[in-house]
Design a protein around this motif. Sequence first.
Motif, PDB file in Angstrom:
ATOM      1  N   GLY A   5       0.776  -1.232   0.000  1.00 26.74           N
ATOM      2  CA  GLY A   5       0.000   0.000   0.000  1.00 26.74           C
ATOM      3  C   GLY A   5       0.802   1.273   0.000  1.00 26.74           C
ATOM      4  O   GLY A   5       0.270   2.330   0.339  1.00 26.74           O
ATOM      5  N   ASP A  21       2.827   4.437  -5.592  1.00 26.90           N
ATOM      6  CA  ASP A  21       1.891   5.231  -6.386  1.00 26.90           C
ATOM      7  C   ASP A  21       1.676   4.640  -7.768  1.00 26.90           C
ATOM      8  O   ASP A  21       0.615   4.830  -8.366  1.00 26.90           O
ATOM      9  N   LEU A  54      -1.502  -5.027  -6.947  1.00 27.99           N
ATOM     10  CA  LEU A  54      -2.634  -4.532  -6.161  1.00 27.99           C
ATOM     11  C   LEU A  54      -2.302  -4.457  -4.679  1.00 27.99           C
ATOM     12  O   LEU A  54      -2.781  -3.571  -3.970  1.00 27.99           O
ATOM     13  N   ARG A  91      -1.156   1.974  -3.368  1.00 32.72           N
ATOM     14  CA  ARG A  91      -2.104   2.597  -2.442  1.00 32.72           C
ATOM     15  C   ARG A  91      -3.434   2.787  -3.149  1.00 32.72           C
ATOM     16  O   ARG A  91      -3.515   2.680  -4.374  1.00 32.72           O
ATOM     17  N   THR A  92      -4.472   3.085  -2.413  1.00 38.24           N
ATOM     18  CA  THR A  92      -5.744   3.480  -3.006  1.00 38.24           C
ATOM     19  C   THR A  92      -5.493   4.723  -3.850  1.00 38.24           C
ATOM     20  O   THR A  92      -4.837   5.662  -3.391  1.00 38.24           O
ATOM     21  N   GLY A  93      -5.962   4.712  -5.075  1.00 39.36           N
ATOM     22  CA  GLY A  93      -5.698   5.811  -6.006  1.00 39.36           C
ATOM     23  C   GLY A  93      -4.443   5.611  -6.827  1.00 39.36           C
ATOM     24  O   GLY A  93      -4.177   6.374  -7.749  1.00 39.36           O
ATOM     25  N   ARG A 149     -12.191  -3.901  -8.047  1.00 38.81           N
ATOM     26  CA  ARG A 149     -11.190  -3.239  -7.205  1.00 38.81           C
ATOM     27  C   ARG A 149     -10.500  -2.094  -7.923  1.00 38.81           C
ATOM     28  O   ARG A 149      -9.768  -1.323  -7.297  1.00 38.81           O
ATOM     29  N   VAL A 150     -10.728  -1.991  -9.241  1.00 37.21           N
ATOM     30  CA  VAL A 150     -10.037  -0.977 -10.042  1.00 37.21           C
ATOM     31  C   VAL A 150     -10.996  -0.263 -10.981  1.00 37.21           C
ATOM     32  O   VAL A 150     -12.069  -0.781 -11.317  1.00 37.21           O
ATOM     33  N   LYS A 168      -6.442   1.778  -8.572  1.00 39.96           N
ATOM     34  CA  LYS A 168      -6.968   1.021  -7.431  1.00 39.96           C
ATOM     35  C   LYS A 168      -7.983   1.872  -6.685  1.00 39.96           C
ATOM     36  O   LYS A 168      -7.733   3.017  -6.360  1.00 39.96           O
ATOM     37  N   ARG A 169      -9.153   1.284  -6.435  1.00 33.69           N
ATOM     38  CA  ARG A 169     -10.216   1.969  -5.694  1.00 33.69           C
ATOM     39  C   ARG A 169     -10.001   1.895  -4.212  1.00 33.69           C
ATOM     40  O   ARG A 169      -9.439   1.001  -3.692  1.00 33.69           O
TER      41      ARG A 169
END
Length: 87
Positions: free
Chosen positions: A2, A5, A24, A28-30, A69-70, A86-87
């Motif tokens: 996580g 970027d 994945l 990180r998220t985003g 998830r994406v 990534k959501r």
Amino acid sequence: AGSFDFVFIDADKPNYAAYYERALELVRTGGIIAFDNTLWSGAVADPKDQTENTRALRALNDLLHRDERVTLSLLPLGDGVTLAMKR
């Protein structure tokens, strides 16, 4: 995990799905995972092409399309570039 970027995947096509799962975990998220060669010179749209690499890319494209998830964007640049956020 996580903390990345961006991950760029351009390796042996039969293992793209495994690299995707690992990426994945790492982004990180985003974060963005970019895949090279996702159009494979148009071969992914040719049902007569049953080579291992082409089948692997078709499977990856299907996996990405169904993966909640994406969020995806396919860019028809060069041999095809897919961006998965990534959501």
